[in-house]
Design a protein around this motif. Structure first.
Motif, PDB file in Angstrom:
ATOM      1  N   MET A   1       0.860  -1.172   0.000  1.00  0.00           N
ATOM      2  CA  MET A   1       0.000   0.000   0.000  1.00  0.00           C
ATOM      3  C   MET A   1       0.901   1.229   0.000  1.00  0.00           C
ATOM      4  SD  MET A   1      -3.288   0.805   2.387  1.00  0.00           S
ATOM      5  CE  MET A   1      -2.477   0.787   3.958  1.00  0.00           C
ATOM      6  N   SER A   2       0.565   2.221  -0.767  1.00  0.00           N
ATOM      7  CA  SER A   2       1.353   3.431  -0.901  1.00  0.00           C
ATOM      8  C   SER A   2       0.884   4.486   0.097  1.00  0.00           C
ATOM      9  CB  SER A   2       1.219   3.969  -2.330  1.00  0.00           C
ATOM     10  OG  SER A   2       1.760   5.272  -2.416  1.00  0.00           O
ATOM     11  N   THR A   3       1.671   4.688   1.143  1.00  0.00           N
ATOM     12  CA  THR A   3       1.320   5.693   2.155  1.00  0.00           C
ATOM     13  C   THR A   3       1.207   7.065   1.516  1.00  0.00           C
ATOM     14  OG1 THR A   3       2.437   4.393   3.848  1.00  0.00           O
ATOM     15  CG2 THR A   3       2.030   6.716   4.349  1.00  0.00           C
ATOM     16  N   ARG A   4       2.081   7.347   0.591  1.00  0.00           N
ATOM     17  CA  ARG A   4       2.086   8.635  -0.109  1.00  0.00           C
ATOM     18  C   ARG A   4       0.731   8.893  -0.762  1.00  0.00           C
ATOM     19  NH1 ARG A   4       6.479  10.922  -3.524  1.00  0.00           N
ATOM     20  NH2 ARG A   4       5.583  11.772  -5.402  1.00  0.00           N
ATOM     21  N   HIS A   5       0.224   7.904  -1.460  1.00  0.00           N
ATOM     22  CA  HIS A   5      -1.031   8.078  -2.176  1.00  0.00           C
ATOM     23  C   HIS A   5      -2.232   8.039  -1.238  1.00  0.00           C
ATOM     24  CE1 HIS A   5       1.723   6.989  -5.499  1.00  0.00           C
ATOM     25  NE2 HIS A   5       1.104   8.037  -6.016  1.00  0.00           N
ATOM     26  N   ILE A   6      -2.143   7.236  -0.210  1.00  0.00           N
ATOM     27  CA  ILE A   6      -3.236   7.210   0.775  1.00  0.00           C
ATOM     28  C   ILE A   6      -3.363   8.580   1.431  1.00  0.00           C
ATOM     29  CG2 ILE A   6      -4.026   6.222   2.960  1.00  0.00           C
ATOM     30  CD1 ILE A   6      -4.284   4.306   0.558  1.00  0.00           C
ATOM     31  N   LEU A   7      -2.236   9.185   1.804  1.00  0.00           N
ATOM     32  CA  LEU A   7      -2.298  10.518   2.423  1.00  0.00           C
ATOM     33  C   LEU A   7      -2.812  11.555   1.431  1.00  0.00           C
ATOM     34  CD1 LEU A   7       0.872  10.643   4.712  1.00  0.00           C
ATOM     35  CD2 LEU A   7      -1.509  10.172   5.333  1.00  0.00           C
ATOM     36  N   LEU A   8      -2.402  11.464   0.170  1.00  0.00           N
ATOM     37  CA  LEU A   8      -2.954  12.379  -0.839  1.00  0.00           C
ATOM     38  C   LEU A   8      -4.464  12.194  -0.946  1.00  0.00           C
ATOM     39  CD1 LEU A   8      -0.360  12.312  -3.775  1.00  0.00           C
ATOM     40  CD2 LEU A   8      -1.007  14.287  -2.370  1.00  0.00           C
ATOM     41  N   GLY A   9      -4.912  10.954  -0.909  1.00  0.00           N
ATOM     42  CA  GLY A   9      -6.351  10.686  -0.971  1.00  0.00           C
ATOM     43  C   GLY A   9      -7.084  11.259   0.224  1.00  0.00           C
ATOM     44  N   HIS A  17      -4.328  18.330   9.374  1.00  0.00           N
ATOM     45  CA  HIS A  17      -3.105  18.189  10.150  1.00  0.00           C
ATOM     46  C   HIS A  17      -2.636  16.738  10.047  1.00  0.00           C
ATOM     47  CE1 HIS A  17      -5.466  21.325  12.343  1.00  0.00           C
ATOM     48  NE2 HIS A  17      -4.321  21.963  12.209  1.00  0.00           N
ATOM     49  N   GLY A  18      -1.365  16.519  10.308  1.00  0.00           N
ATOM     50  CA  GLY A  18      -0.830  15.167  10.300  1.00  0.00           C
ATOM     51  C   GLY A  18      -1.547  14.262  11.287  1.00  0.00           C
ATOM     52  N   TYR A  19      -1.866  14.792  12.457  1.00  0.00           N
ATOM     53  CA  TYR A  19      -2.570  13.998  13.475  1.00  0.00           C
ATOM     54  C   TYR A  19      -3.921  13.513  12.935  1.00  0.00           C
ATOM     55  CZ  TYR A  19      -5.231  12.873  17.660  1.00  0.00           C
ATOM     56  OH  TYR A  19      -6.017  12.235  18.581  1.00  0.00           O
ATOM     57  N   GLN A  39       5.918   8.354  10.361  1.00  0.00           N
ATOM     58  CA  GLN A  39       5.721   8.013   8.954  1.00  0.00           C
ATOM     59  C   GLN A  39       4.816   9.040   8.277  1.00  0.00           C
ATOM     60  OE1 GLN A  39       3.904   4.173   8.365  1.00  0.00           O
ATOM     61  NE2 GLN A  39       4.441   4.113   6.204  1.00  0.00           N
ATOM     62  N   VAL A  40       3.786   9.467   8.987  1.00  0.00           N
ATOM     63  CA  VAL A  40       2.870  10.470   8.427  1.00  0.00           C
ATOM     64  C   VAL A  40       3.625  11.762   8.138  1.00  0.00           C
ATOM     65  CG1 VAL A  40       0.863  11.931   8.930  1.00  0.00           C
ATOM     66  CG2 VAL A  40       0.819   9.499   9.519  1.00  0.00           C
ATOM     67  N   TYR A  41       4.375  12.257   9.138  1.00  0.00           N
ATOM     68  CA  TYR A  41       5.040  13.547   8.963  1.00  0.00           C
ATOM     69  C   TYR A  41       6.186  13.472   7.965  1.00  0.00           C
ATOM     70  CZ  TYR A  41       2.036  15.325  12.562  1.00  0.00           C
ATOM     71  OH  TYR A  41       0.923  15.717  13.265  1.00  0.00           O
ATOM     72  N   THR A  42       6.905  12.369   7.923  1.00  0.00           N
ATOM     73  CA  THR A  42       7.963  12.201   6.920  1.00  0.00           C
ATOM     74  C   THR A  42       7.362  12.183   5.523  1.00  0.00           C
ATOM     75  OG1 THR A  42       9.338  10.977   8.474  1.00  0.00           O
ATOM     76  CG2 THR A  42       9.828  10.676   6.147  1.00  0.00           C
ATOM     77  N   THR A  67       0.620  22.107  11.859  1.00  0.00           N
ATOM     78  CA  THR A  67       0.674  22.526  10.463  1.00  0.00           C
ATOM     79  C   THR A  67      -0.418  21.812   9.688  1.00  0.00           C
ATOM     80  OG1 THR A  67       3.066  22.811  10.650  1.00  0.00           O
ATOM     81  CG2 THR A  67       2.158  22.648   8.420  1.00  0.00           C
ATOM     82  N   LYS A  68      -1.143  22.583   8.882  1.00  0.00           N
ATOM     83  CA  LYS A  68      -2.152  22.010   7.996  1.00  0.00           C
ATOM     84  C   LYS A  68      -1.550  21.852   6.611  1.00  0.00           C
ATOM     85  CE  LYS A  68      -6.823  23.220   9.312  1.00  0.00           C
ATOM     86  NZ  LYS A  68      -7.955  24.093   9.059  1.00  0.00           N
ATOM     87  N   TYR A  69      -1.955  20.764   5.948  1.00  0.00           N
ATOM     88  CA  TYR A  69      -1.484  20.472   4.598  1.00  0.00           C
ATOM     89  C   TYR A  69      -2.670  20.351   3.662  1.00  0.00           C
ATOM     90  CZ  TYR A  69       2.793  19.260   7.064  1.00  0.00           C
ATOM     91  OH  TYR A  69       3.916  19.297   7.863  1.00  0.00           O
ATOM     92  N   ARG A  70      -2.426  20.628   2.377  1.00  0.00           N
ATOM     93  CA  ARG A  70      -3.445  20.420   1.349  1.00  0.00           C
ATOM     94  C   ARG A  70      -2.745  19.946   0.080  1.00  0.00           C
ATOM     95  NH1 ARG A  70      -4.528  26.649   0.590  1.00  0.00           N
ATOM     96  NH2 ARG A  70      -2.798  27.112  -0.788  1.00  0.00           N
TER      97      ARG A  70
END
Length: 177
Positions: A1-9, A17-19, A39-42, A67-70
């Motif tokens: 599973m791609s953490t990168r893509h899951i977080l983008l989703g 926020h990361g939390y 792992q989330v913040y990295t 920090t908020k991300y979009r």
């Protein structure tokens, strides 16, 4: 599973926020291994570095600054491309269970006993997953994740039954090779 893509989703639903992303991941994918905060913040830092996400500000809400991300337009395009990619079936036909059967034969162990013990472990896991999916209030994500795992465990069990029936022939092949 791609953490990168899951977080983008997960970010596709709006800035987070990361939390919050970690919490939503663990809720949406209840049968997956929970993400570690590190792992989330990295991963978020890499997404920002690669131009797929950006910082949307910070807030404290009475606690530490967060920090908020979009997602960015590039992130949305990459996510859309990833979702459309066909997941390749498992490329290798050798798995750990098969490897242990062969090694048990090579080392003079009891491959049949190993298969029985492995079968018992699979059955126990299947009972756990069935309890999870049939528990009152189980959401559809939980049910579907459990069904996926149950089907894979069932396939393993069928393979173990077939292999146990062929152990004499396999042992002869392994011993002569």
């Amino acid at each position: 599973m791609s953490t990168r893509h899951i977080l983008l989703g997960l970010l596709a639903g709006g800035p987070s926020h990361g939390y919050d992303l970690k919490r939503r991941h663990d809720e949406r994918f209840p049968q997956a291994r929970p993400l570690a905060y590190g792992q989330v913040y990295t991963t978020l830092q890499r997404l920002v570095r690669d131009g797929l996400a950006e910082i949307d500000g910070t807030d404290a809400d009475g606690g530490p600054e967060r920090t908020k991300y979009r997602t960015t337009a590039d992130g949305e395009r990459e996510l859309a491309a990833w979702v459309r990619e066909i997941s390749a079936p498992a490329p290798h036909v050798v798995n750990e269970i098969f490897a242990k059967v062969v090694v048990a034969i090579l080392a003079g162990g009891d491959a049949a006993a190993y298969l029985l013990d492995q079968r018992a472990a699979h059955m126990a896991r299947m009972r756990e997953l069935t309890a999870v999916k049939t528990a009152p209030g189980s959401d559809l994500s939980t049910v579907l994740s459990a069904d996926y795992a149950l089907n894979h465990l069932d396939a393993d069990l069928r393979w173990m039954t077939t292999t146990a029936a062929r152990l004499t022939t396999l042992t002869a092949e392994v011993d002569t090779a």
